[in-house]
Design an enzyme around this catalytic site. Structure first.
Site, PDB file in Angstrom:
ATOM      1  N   HIS A   1       0.844  -1.206   0.000  1.00 32.39           N
ATOM      2  CA  HIS A   1       0.000   0.000   0.000  1.00 32.39           C
ATOM      3  C   HIS A   1       0.876   1.252   0.000  1.00 32.39           C
ATOM      4  CE1 HIS A   1      -3.122  -2.643   2.196  1.00 32.39           C
ATOM      5  NE2 HIS A   1      -3.597  -2.429   0.980  1.00 32.39           N
TER       6      HIS A   1
ATOM      7  N   ARG B   1      -2.093  -6.448  -7.677  1.00 32.01           N
ATOM      8  CA  ARG B   1      -0.957  -7.309  -7.334  1.00 32.01           C
ATOM      9  C   ARG B   1      -0.746  -8.390  -8.370  1.00 32.01           C
ATOM     10  NH1 ARG B   1      -3.593  -7.823  -1.753  1.00 32.01           N
ATOM     11  NH2 ARG B   1      -4.767  -9.209  -3.058  1.00 32.01           N
TER      12      ARG B   1
END
Length: 166
Positions: free
Chosen positions: A19, A93
């Site tokens: 993040h 991801r």
């Protein structure tokens, strides 16, 4: 750099180095980034909303000139439009994220036609990190220092200790 506000929404339970990497990348593209911490009404979170905001603010500290952290509940569209957002940042991801994120982007485009969704991938070393895995590893007594900042690692350790006492 033009003055474009981007919103990076998520539950951030907890905020990982992935993040943090997405936040850093977003600051290179947008003049202002709002990290929008979801109240999480649809998920049971390990950390309270206040704890997640505190962690996000700590992690965003190096970018404080460009990044603010706020909470939101309700429709994300209302939050983004209310902040003058012109872009929404989403982290990807792996291929497994893509299908869900693609559908979400399409829905958001119909709700917010003037807001673009921008997908950012974290650095290779962070692509496998998920908050879910980090929580599970921490709850089982494993080391998470490679996945979260030292501040978040300490908050996780405190949370695990408090839950063990219950």
């Amino acid at each position: 750099m033009s003055s474009v506000i981007a919103v990076y929404p998520g539950t951030f339970d907890p905020m990982t180095l992935g993040h943090e990497d997405v936040v850093r990348r977003a600051t290179q593209l947008f003049s202002k980034v709002v990290v929008a911490v979801a109240a999480g009404h649809h998920k049971k979170t390990l950390f309270s909303l206040q704890e997640r905001i505190e962690m996000a603010r700590q992690v965003a500290e190096p970018f404080k000139d460009q990044v603010t952290v706020e909470s939101f509940s309700g429709l994300l569209r209302d939050f983004v439009v209310g902040r003058g957002g012109k872009a929404m940042v989403r982290g990807l991801r792996a291929v497994t994220d893509f299908d869900y994120e693609f559908q979400l982007a399409g829905m958001n485009r119909s709700l917010m036609p003037d807001v673009e969704t921008v997908f950012l991938t974290p650095s290779d070393k962070y692509q496998f990190i998920s908050s879910t895995f980090v929580r599970e590893i921490a709850m089982l007594g494993g080391e998470v220092d490679k996945f979260v900042s030292p501040f978040v690692q300490e908050k996780l350790a405190e949370k695990v200790r408090s839950l063990e006492r219950e």
